[in-house]
Design an enzyme around this catalytic site. Structure first.
Site, PDB file in Angstrom:
ATOM      1  N   GLU A  35       0.856  -1.196   0.000  1.00 32.02           N
ATOM      2  CA  GLU A  35       0.000   0.000   0.000  1.00 32.02           C
ATOM      3  C   GLU A  35       0.883   1.235   0.000  1.00 32.02           C
ATOM      4  OE1 GLU A  35      -3.489   0.794  -0.274  1.00 32.02           O
ATOM      5  OE2 GLU A  35      -2.389   2.693  -0.410  1.00 32.02           O
ATOM      6  N   ILE A  42      -9.566   4.012  -0.784  1.00 29.18           N
ATOM      7  CA  ILE A  42     -10.495   5.134  -0.936  1.00 29.18           C
ATOM      8  C   ILE A  42     -11.692   4.936  -0.018  1.00 29.18           C
ATOM      9  CG2 ILE A  42     -12.084   6.261  -2.568  1.00 29.18           C
ATOM     10  CD1 ILE A  42      -9.072   6.909  -2.942  1.00 29.18           C
ATOM     11  N   CYS A  43     -12.207   3.724   0.025  1.00 21.28           N
ATOM     12  CA  CYS A  43     -13.438   3.466   0.781  1.00 21.28           C
ATOM     13  C   CYS A  43     -13.345   3.988   2.214  1.00 21.28           C
ATOM     14  CB  CYS A  43     -13.731   1.969   0.758  1.00 21.28           C
ATOM     15  SG  CYS A  43     -15.056   1.492   1.845  1.00 21.28           S
ATOM     16  N   LYS A  52     -19.989   9.368   4.676  1.00 22.89           N
ATOM     17  CA  LYS A  52     -21.163   9.055   5.504  1.00 22.89           C
ATOM     18  C   LYS A  52     -21.093   9.798   6.838  1.00 22.89           C
ATOM     19  CE  LYS A  52     -22.070   7.332   2.135  1.00 22.89           C
ATOM     20  NZ  LYS A  52     -21.255   7.195   0.948  1.00 22.89           N
ATOM     21  N   GLU A 203     -26.229  18.157 -14.899  1.00 22.27           N
ATOM     22  CA  GLU A 203     -26.190  16.745 -15.318  1.00 22.27           C
ATOM     23  C   GLU A 203     -26.351  16.672 -16.836  1.00 22.27           C
ATOM     24  OE1 GLU A 203     -25.692  13.514 -14.043  1.00 22.27           O
ATOM     25  OE2 GLU A 203     -25.979  13.106 -16.171  1.00 22.27           O
ATOM     26  N   VAL A 269     -17.811  13.592 -11.982  1.00 19.78           N
ATOM     27  CA  VAL A 269     -18.205  12.969 -13.250  1.00 19.78           C
ATOM     28  C   VAL A 269     -17.731  11.518 -13.349  1.00 19.78           C
ATOM     29  CG1 VAL A 269     -18.394  15.139 -14.523  1.00 19.78           C
ATOM     30  CG2 VAL A 269     -16.171  13.977 -14.384  1.00 19.78           C
ATOM     31  N   VAL A 271     -15.092   8.124 -11.965  1.00 17.32           N
ATOM     32  CA  VAL A 271     -13.723   7.817 -11.543  1.00 17.32           C
ATOM     33  C   VAL A 271     -12.958   7.185 -12.701  1.00 17.32           C
ATOM     34  CG1 VAL A 271     -14.264   7.548  -9.084  1.00 17.32           C
ATOM     35  CG2 VAL A 271     -14.411   5.547 -10.587  1.00 17.32           C
ATOM     36  N   ALA A 318     -17.843  -0.518  -3.180  1.00 20.05           N
ATOM     37  CA  ALA A 318     -17.000  -1.208  -2.200  1.00 20.05           C
ATOM     38  C   ALA A 318     -17.480  -2.643  -1.941  1.00 20.05           C
ATOM     39  CB  ALA A 318     -16.980  -0.417  -0.905  1.00 20.05           C
ATOM     40  N   HIS A 443     -44.498  -4.571  12.655  1.00 22.36           N
ATOM     41  CA  HIS A 443     -45.239  -3.311  12.647  1.00 22.36           C
ATOM     42  C   HIS A 443     -44.982  -2.557  13.946  1.00 22.36           C
ATOM     43  CE1 HIS A 443     -48.404  -0.434  11.848  1.00 22.36           C
ATOM     44  NE2 HIS A 443     -48.787  -0.585  13.102  1.00 22.36           N
TER      45      HIS A 443
HETATM   46  C1  LIG Z   1     -16.548  10.034  -2.421  1.00 24.13           C
HETATM   47  C2  LIG Z   1     -16.809   8.561  -2.619  1.00 24.13           C
HETATM   48  C3  LIG Z   1     -17.843   7.956  -1.935  1.00 24.13           C
HETATM   49  C4  LIG Z   1     -18.080   6.597  -2.108  1.00 24.13           C
HETATM   50  N1  LIG Z   1     -19.105   6.027  -1.427  1.00 24.13           N
HETATM   51  C5  LIG Z   1     -19.360   4.723  -1.605  1.00 24.13           C
HETATM   52  C6  LIG Z   1     -20.404   4.091  -0.893  1.00 24.13           C
HETATM   53  O1  LIG Z   1     -21.102   4.714  -0.098  1.00 24.13           O
HETATM   54  N2  LIG Z   1     -20.617   2.763  -1.093  1.00 24.13           N
HETATM   55  C7  LIG Z   1     -19.852   2.046  -1.973  1.00 24.13           C
HETATM   56  O2  LIG Z   1     -20.091   0.840  -2.122  1.00 24.13           O
HETATM   57  N3  LIG Z   1     -18.855   2.606  -2.659  1.00 24.13           N
HETATM   58  C8  LIG Z   1     -18.593   3.927  -2.495  1.00 24.13           C
HETATM   59  N4  LIG Z   1     -17.558   4.486  -3.174  1.00 24.13           N
HETATM   60  C9  LIG Z   1     -16.769   3.644  -4.088  1.00 24.13           C
HETATM   61  C10 LIG Z   1     -15.732   2.840  -3.309  1.00 24.13           C
HETATM   62  O3  LIG Z   1     -14.951   3.698  -2.510  1.00 24.13           O
HETATM   63  C11 LIG Z   1     -14.853   2.054  -4.265  1.00 24.13           C
HETATM   64  O4  LIG Z   1     -15.645   1.265  -5.111  1.00 24.13           O
HETATM   65  C12 LIG Z   1     -13.910   1.155  -3.514  1.00 24.13           C
HETATM   66  O5  LIG Z   1     -13.066   1.898  -2.669  1.00 24.13           O
HETATM   67  C13 LIG Z   1     -13.063   0.349  -4.499  1.00 24.13           C
HETATM   68  O6  LIG Z   1     -12.210  -0.466  -3.791  1.00 24.13           O
HETATM   69  P1  LIG Z   1     -10.804  -0.898  -4.382  1.00 24.13           P
HETATM   70  O7  LIG Z   1     -10.193  -1.744  -3.314  1.00 24.13           O
HETATM   71  O8  LIG Z   1     -10.969  -1.438  -5.733  1.00 24.13           O
HETATM   72  O9  LIG Z   1      -9.967   0.445  -4.552  1.00 24.13           O
HETATM   73  P2  LIG Z   1      -9.548   1.614  -3.590  1.00 24.13           P
HETATM   74  O10 LIG Z   1     -10.416   1.735  -2.420  1.00 24.13           O
HETATM   75  O11 LIG Z   1      -9.385   2.801  -4.491  1.00 24.13           O
HETATM   76  O12 LIG Z   1      -8.142   1.156  -3.044  1.00 24.13           O
HETATM   77  C14 LIG Z   1      -7.023   1.039  -3.864  1.00 24.13           C
HETATM   78  C15 LIG Z   1      -5.796   1.182  -3.005  1.00 24.13           C
HETATM   79  O13 LIG Z   1      -4.668   0.860  -3.787  1.00 24.13           O
HETATM   80  C16 LIG Z   1      -3.600   1.725  -3.478  1.00 24.13           C
HETATM   81  N5  LIG Z   1      -2.682   1.726  -4.617  1.00 24.13           N
HETATM   82  C17 LIG Z   1      -2.946   2.121  -5.878  1.00 24.13           C
HETATM   83  N6  LIG Z   1      -1.877   1.884  -6.667  1.00 24.13           N
HETATM   84  C18 LIG Z   1      -0.929   1.337  -5.873  1.00 24.13           C
HETATM   85  C19 LIG Z   1       0.379   0.852  -6.105  1.00 24.13           C
HETATM   86  N7  LIG Z   1       0.916   0.849  -7.323  1.00 24.13           N
HETATM   87  N8  LIG Z   1       1.073   0.362  -5.053  1.00 24.13           N
HETATM   88  C20 LIG Z   1       0.544   0.326  -3.817  1.00 24.13           C
HETATM   89  N9  LIG Z   1      -0.710   0.760  -3.543  1.00 24.13           N
HETATM   90  C21 LIG Z   1      -1.437   1.237  -4.568  1.00 24.13           C
HETATM   91  C22 LIG Z   1      -4.294   3.053  -3.239  1.00 24.13           C
HETATM   92  O14 LIG Z   1      -3.472   3.903  -2.452  1.00 24.13           O
HETATM   93  C23 LIG Z   1      -5.547   2.605  -2.511  1.00 24.13           C
HETATM   94  O15 LIG Z   1      -5.344   2.577  -1.124  1.00 24.13           O
HETATM   95  C24 LIG Z   1     -17.276   5.844  -2.995  1.00 24.13           C
HETATM   96  C25 LIG Z   1     -16.225   6.451  -3.674  1.00 24.13           C
HETATM   97  C26 LIG Z   1     -15.979   7.787  -3.488  1.00 24.13           C
HETATM   98  C27 LIG Z   1     -14.842   8.422  -4.225  1.00 24.13           C
END
Ligand SMILES: Cc1cc2nc3c(=O)[nH]c(=O)nc-3n(C[C@H](O)[C@H](O)[C@H](O)COP(=O)(O)OP(=O)(O)OC[C@H]3O[C@@H](n4cnc5c(N)ncnc54)[C@H](O)[C@@H]3O)c2cc1C
Length: 464
Positions: A35, A42-43, A52, A203, A269, A271, A318, A443
């Site tokens: 990491e 991101i989550c 939230k 939109e 718009v 990701v 997520a 209920h």
């Molecule tokens: C503002 C916002 C609100 C959201 N709300 C929701 C929600 O309410 N419910 C929901 O289901 N989804 C939500 N999402 C979407 C959700 O966050 C993502 O779908 C989810 O985080 C994807 O998980 P992931 O593990 O694929 O990637 P990520 O969570 O993006 O994690 C990827 C990780 O990889 C690391 N990384 C990247 N490249 C490298 C590398 N080369 N070497 C080492 N580390 C690296 C990054 O630093 C990061 O920590 C939201 C997204 C955003 C932006």
């Protein structure tokens, strides 16, 4: 150069990465997770969880503003914007620390740095210039995504911002244009509008929250307009001028061009995936339209290399990511997991009113050739929703007329994000409409609306 051998290395510790790692460890694998930033991706740090927390602050403020509706007089309630941001960051930090704890508990190595896939099942890690290399039988790519940028409004982090900046602003803007009305856009629009920011949503498509059933989109538009937001649909931002004080946003629609003044433009718009510099080209991993190509169990075209989460096709959510992580690792471990049913993925939007949905929209069900039965139950007829002061919204359910298969459910109103799991489980168990009608719901609860909507689809509704 140190060389350590793992059974499984995961690059990225978002919900897909850390869940895959924990499941791998449970199945007896020696696991390392690379990491480059905070654990939890991101989550936990910049997505689901901190947003939230902010939305909860907005909810509390909204409640206080309407306290007199509940027989409570509150004088002089005011916003501590910094306090809200600090709380949200605190919640995110605590969740990220929780991953540290889970890694320790499951004996997973946290390898800090930027990971790059190398030929021969190797991963090279650059931690601020210090490079190490590890080998693994299986390597999972889980590098996630970041804010997408449109050429007409490149994110400068100051006046044109993405979701990260929107979560940690120093001061609340007076006027904001939110471009894009998916979940991220409308959640921030609700948050800032509730705190008093003048919001315009732009939109491109004809409806806000365009992936939702049209009736849900229209209801949200009504609620947002009632809350004072301006909404421009079928409209496109063609230019943002950031010179001088504030921004001038040019919006083109079929009515012509209009220029809107604001302090901040939030670009929401969508990701874009983090695929740069992670060794895909060198190793020869196939991609398509910015996503890694995988099979039903997340294998890429290169033996021993897998990809999951936001970087593969499918909804960028997520819970989808976590499910993919578990499926992928169970398959690697020689178990026999079912492939994920991408038609039974719930989607939730946590603005107020909340939106939750799963399966076909009415339009999509018709387009797929189904003969359908539709039932709708408004919250205005729900005793619990009325008692809670949350009578706006409805449940809409869609069944296949021939076999009773539950094709879709679409909900807008209070607490629905907590209720959609009933529909997901029922659809997984191939439940029919009549079985839902005969499943006794407690209920008074808002969940009765799901049973009543199902009854409405079969002309058996009681409370309408
Ligand atoms: C503002 C916002 C609100 C959201 N709300 C929701 C929600 O309410 N419910 C929901 O289901 N989804 C939500 N999402 C979407 C959700 O966050 C993502 O779908 C989810 O985080 C994807 O998980 P992931 O593990 O694929 O990637 P990520 O969570 O993006 O994690 C990827 C990780 O990889 C690391 N990384 C990247 N490249 C490298 C590398 N080369 N070497 C080492 N580390 C690296 C990054 O630093 C990061 O920590 C939201 C997204 C955003 C932006």
């Amino acid at each position: 150069m140190a060389t350590t051998k793992y059974d499984l290395i995961v690059i990225g510790s978002g919900p897909v990465g850390y869940v895959a790692a924990i499941r791998g460890s449970q199945l007896g694998m020696k696991v390392g997770v690379v990491e480059r930033a905070e654990l939890g991706g991101i989550c936990l740090n910049w997505g689901c969880i901190p947003t939230k927390a902010l939305l909860k602050s907005a909810n509390v403020f909204e409640y206080i503003q309407h306290a007199s509706d509940y027989g409570i007089e509150i004088k002089d309630a005011s916003i501590n914007f910094k306090g809200m941001i600090t709380r949200s960051r605190g919640v995110a930090d605590a969740m990220s620390k929780g991953i540290q704890f889970l890694f320790k508990k499951n004996k997973i190595d946290h390898i800090s740095g930027f990971g790059t896939l190398k030929p021969g099942k190797k991963v090279s890690i650059d931690d601020q210039g210090k490079v190490t290399e590890y080998t693994a039988d299986h390597i999972i790519l889980a590098t996630g995504a970041r804010s997408k940028e449109l050429p007409s409004m490149p994110i400068d982090g100051k006046k044109i911002i993405g979701y990260r900046e929107a979560m940690v602003m120093k001061d609340r803007p007076k006027k904001m244009v939110v471009v894009g009305s998916g979940a991220i856009g409308v959640e921030f629009a609700y948050f800032y509008n509730t705190l008093g920011t003048d919001i315009t949503i732009v939109e491109f498509l004809p409806n806000i929250v365009p992936v939702e059933d049209e009736e849900v989109s229209k209801q949200l538009a009504r609620s947002f307009k009632k809350a004072g937001m301006s909404i421009m649909t079928s409209s496109e931002v063609t230019k943002v001028e950031t010179k001088g004080k504030g921004c001038k946003v040019t919006v083109k629609s079929n009515k012509g061009e209009e220029v809107i003044d604001c302090d901040i433009v939030l670009s929401a718009v969508g990701v874009t995936t983090n695929l740069e510099g992670i060794g895909l080209e060198e190793v020869g991993v196939a991609t398509d339209k910015g996503k890694v190509m995988v099979d039903d169990f997340y294998k890429t075209n290169i033996a021993g290399v897998y990809a999951i989460g936001d970087i593969v096709h499918g909804p960028a959510l997520a819970h989808v990511a976590s499910a993919e992580g578990i499926t992928c690792v169970e398959k690697i471990a020689g178990k026999n997991p079912e492939p994920i049913d991408y038609n039974n993925i719930p989607g939730c939007t946590y603005c107020s009113p909340e939106i939750a949905s799963v399966g076909y929209t009415e339009k999509a069900a018709k387009e797929a050739g189904y003969d359908i039965r539709v039932g709708k139950f408004p919250f205005s007829a729900s005793g619990k929703a009325k008692a809670a002061g949350a009578a706006d919204g409805f449940v809409k359910v869609i069944f296949d007329a021939k076999y009773g298969e539950w094709l879709g459910a679409h909900m807008i109103g209070a607490n629905f994000t907590e209720m959609i799991a009933e529909v997901v489980a029922a659809r997984k168990l191939e439940t029919t409409g009549h079985e839902i009608i005969k499943s006794i719901h407690p209920h008074p609860t808002m969940s009765e609306a799901v049973m009543e909507a199902s009854a409405a689809a079969y002309d058996e509704v009681i409370h309408l």
